[in-house]
Design an enzyme around this catalytic site. Structure first.
Site, PDB file in Angstrom:
ATOM      1  N   ASP A 151     -22.393 -33.098  21.237  1.00 25.37           N
ATOM      2  CA  ASP A 151     -21.328 -32.328  20.260  1.00 25.37           C
ATOM      3  C   ASP A 151     -21.492 -30.979  20.345  1.00 25.37           C
ATOM      4  OD1 ASP A 151     -19.696 -32.987  18.261  1.00 25.37           O
ATOM      5  OD2 ASP A 151     -21.295 -32.814  16.627  1.00 25.37           O
ATOM      6  N   CYS A 205     -14.413 -55.727  16.875  1.00 19.88           N
ATOM      7  CA  CYS A 205     -14.016 -55.419  15.653  1.00 19.88           C
ATOM      8  C   CYS A 205     -12.946 -56.548  15.053  1.00 19.88           C
ATOM      9  CB  CYS A 205     -13.065 -54.038  15.589  1.00 19.88           C
ATOM     10  SG  CYS A 205     -14.154 -52.697  15.494  1.00 19.88           S
ATOM     11  N   CYS A 208     -10.794 -57.003  11.508  1.00 23.51           N
ATOM     12  CA  CYS A 208     -11.571 -56.527  10.341  1.00 23.51           C
ATOM     13  C   CYS A 208     -10.911 -54.963  10.139  1.00 23.51           C
ATOM     14  CB  CYS A 208     -13.151 -56.065  10.808  1.00 23.51           C
ATOM     15  SG  CYS A 208     -13.934 -55.377   9.568  1.00 23.51           S
ATOM     16  N   CYS A 211     -13.209 -50.292   7.570  1.00 23.79           N
ATOM     17  CA  CYS A 211     -13.438 -48.982   7.316  1.00 23.79           C
ATOM     18  C   CYS A 211     -12.232 -48.355   6.978  1.00 23.79           C
ATOM     19  CB  CYS A 211     -13.879 -48.555   9.033  1.00 23.79           C
ATOM     20  SG  CYS A 211     -12.550 -48.940  10.233  1.00 23.79           S
ATOM     21  N   CYS A 231     -10.263 -35.996   6.255  1.00 21.79           N
ATOM     22  CA  CYS A 231     -11.696 -36.523   6.402  1.00 21.79           C
ATOM     23  C   CYS A 231     -12.690 -35.762   5.606  1.00 21.79           C
ATOM     24  CB  CYS A 231     -12.122 -36.335   7.810  1.00 21.79           C
ATOM     25  SG  CYS A 231     -13.773 -37.150   8.282  1.00 21.79           S
ATOM     26  N   CYS A 258     -19.811 -37.507   5.118  1.00 21.14           N
ATOM     27  CA  CYS A 258     -19.481 -38.743   4.469  1.00 21.14           C
ATOM     28  C   CYS A 258     -19.507 -39.976   5.447  1.00 21.14           C
ATOM     29  CB  CYS A 258     -17.744 -38.945   4.147  1.00 21.14           C
ATOM     30  SG  CYS A 258     -17.139 -40.220   3.350  1.00 21.14           S
ATOM     31  N   CYS A 265     -19.218 -51.054   7.433  1.00 20.64           N
ATOM     32  CA  CYS A 265     -18.872 -51.801   8.672  1.00 20.64           C
ATOM     33  C   CYS A 265     -19.834 -52.967   8.561  1.00 20.64           C
ATOM     34  CB  CYS A 265     -19.232 -50.801   9.737  1.00 20.64           C
ATOM     35  SG  CYS A 265     -19.105 -51.379  11.179  1.00 20.64           S
TER      36      CYS A 265
END
Length: 369
Positions: A151, A205, A208, A211, A231, A258, A265
């Site tokens: 990152d 997923c 669903c 999220c 966000c 957050c 999930c």
């Protein structure tokens, strides 16, 4: 003779010894990901993260970042604290119902993950180099070239991790693993050593949309598409200006990051606690009253966030974030004594040298009922 498959198996074993949860290998041809990256940037969804637009397609071209790269070793590392209880998600959701209590994202309560992963990735890369020099493995002509990332560079981390079998991209755009949910960090080692990619996994997923429905600001604008400008993680960490009025109430008591899309999930019932003490939560970042955190001066902020990812936002943005949370606590209509304490805390910063802080303090005080 160099047996690439056996060497990958050896790398995976070394990775587990180094504290990683899983190791994979991806190739470097990411051309199929370029249209999606360009569309996301053209939509302006990166917000004020200008470096993302600046790097452009370099993010999808590993060999441009480190010339000679032909393979990418991918890694994931679980980060839930070692003492995480089975009902951790329910407990975290309950924190959001206590307006006067500050909420820091789970990943940021311990040591800075950049430091933890980068150091361990670097040691793993050095072990690979030593093994190639000692044999029976064959080093590339000119020796091994490697570089570790987490990152911290223009790298399509989720794309590489997904292609190498570390999981699949969830609708919130984070990586998901059947046995680890999404509560883990990702890291990479770029190599000039040709290795066979580990097989990808399938997505699970289904229909669903938990999220998407849980996002307080609607930042997940469509499955697999996030508008960072909405966000809360972006607003409280990456964004360096005033938090838009439209999103302040939705931030609630979240002062750094957050976790909402992850807390709901279903796959995170399988999330694993870390084996490392690095990610154990610091007591002063958990269940703390907002006025206490707002009272930190800059020296206290720097001391208590040493070695933490939170330090990067600086004291000014820290006060901005806590002021918003204090305003939301006032808007919740607390008891008179609590209301007085919140207003008193805010009043101490009304004359702050920063216009950014003063503006958010004024807004927060205006929320008192």
């Amino acid at each position: 003779m160099f047996n690439a498959e056996r060497f990958v198996a050896q790398l995976q074993a070394w990775g587990l010894e180094a504290g990683f949860s899983q190791i994979g290998v991806a190739g470097v041809d990411l051309r199929s990901a370029e249209p999606g990256l360009l569309a996301w940037l053209e939509a302006g969804f990166h917000g004020g993260m200008g470096y993302m637009a600046h790097h452009g397609l370099k993010r999808a071209r590993p060999a441009e970042l480190l010339p000679g790269t032909v393979s990418v070793l991918t890694a994931r590392m679980d980060y839930l604290p070692r003492d995480t209880p089975p009902d951790w998600a329910e407990r975290e959701r309950a924190r959001q119902q206590r307006p006067g209590e500050a909420v820091v994202s789970l990943y940021a309560r311990g040591r800075d993950y950049h430091k933890v992963l980068r150091q361990r990735l670097q040691r793993l890369a050095e072990r690979i180099d030593q093994a190639l020099q000692a044999g029976p493995w064959a080093a590339p002509d000119g020796g091994l070239q490697h570089r570790a990332f987490t990152d911290s560079a223009p790298v399509l981390e989720v794309e590489l991790a997904g292609r190498s079998g570390l999981g699949w991209r969830g609708k919130h755009t984070l990586l998901l693993h059947r046995d680890g949910g999404s509560m883990f960090f990702l890291g990479e080692i770029f190599l000039n050593l040709a290795l066979p990619p580990t097989p990808p996994t399938t997505a699970h997923c289904g229909q669903c949309r938990a999220c998407l429905d849980a996002c307080p600001t609607g930042a997940i604008v469509a499955p697999y598409r996030v508008d960072a400008r909405r966000c809360i993680s972006y607003l409280t960490i990456e964004h360096d200006g005033p938090i838009p009025l439209a999103w302040r109430a939705a931030i609630g008591n979240r002062i750094y990051g957050c976790d909402d899309c992850q807390l709901v999930c279903p796959w995170n019932k399988y999330a694993q606690a870390s084996r490392l003490p690095d990610f154990d939560a610091r007591a002063h970042l958990v269940a703390q009253p907002l006025p206490e955190l707002f009272a930190w001066d800059e020296a206290t902020f720097l001391r208590l966030t040493e070695g933490s990812p939170i330090r990067r936002i600086g004291h000014e943005r820290w006060l901005r974030n806590v002021a918003v949370a204090l305003g939301n606590a006032l808007a919740a209509g607390p008891a008179p004594d609590v209301r007085a304490a919140l207003c008193q805390a805010l009043a101490t910063r009304q004359g702050h040298p920063s216009a950014l802080v003063r503006e958010h303090v004024a807004w927060a005080l205006a929320q008192a009922r």
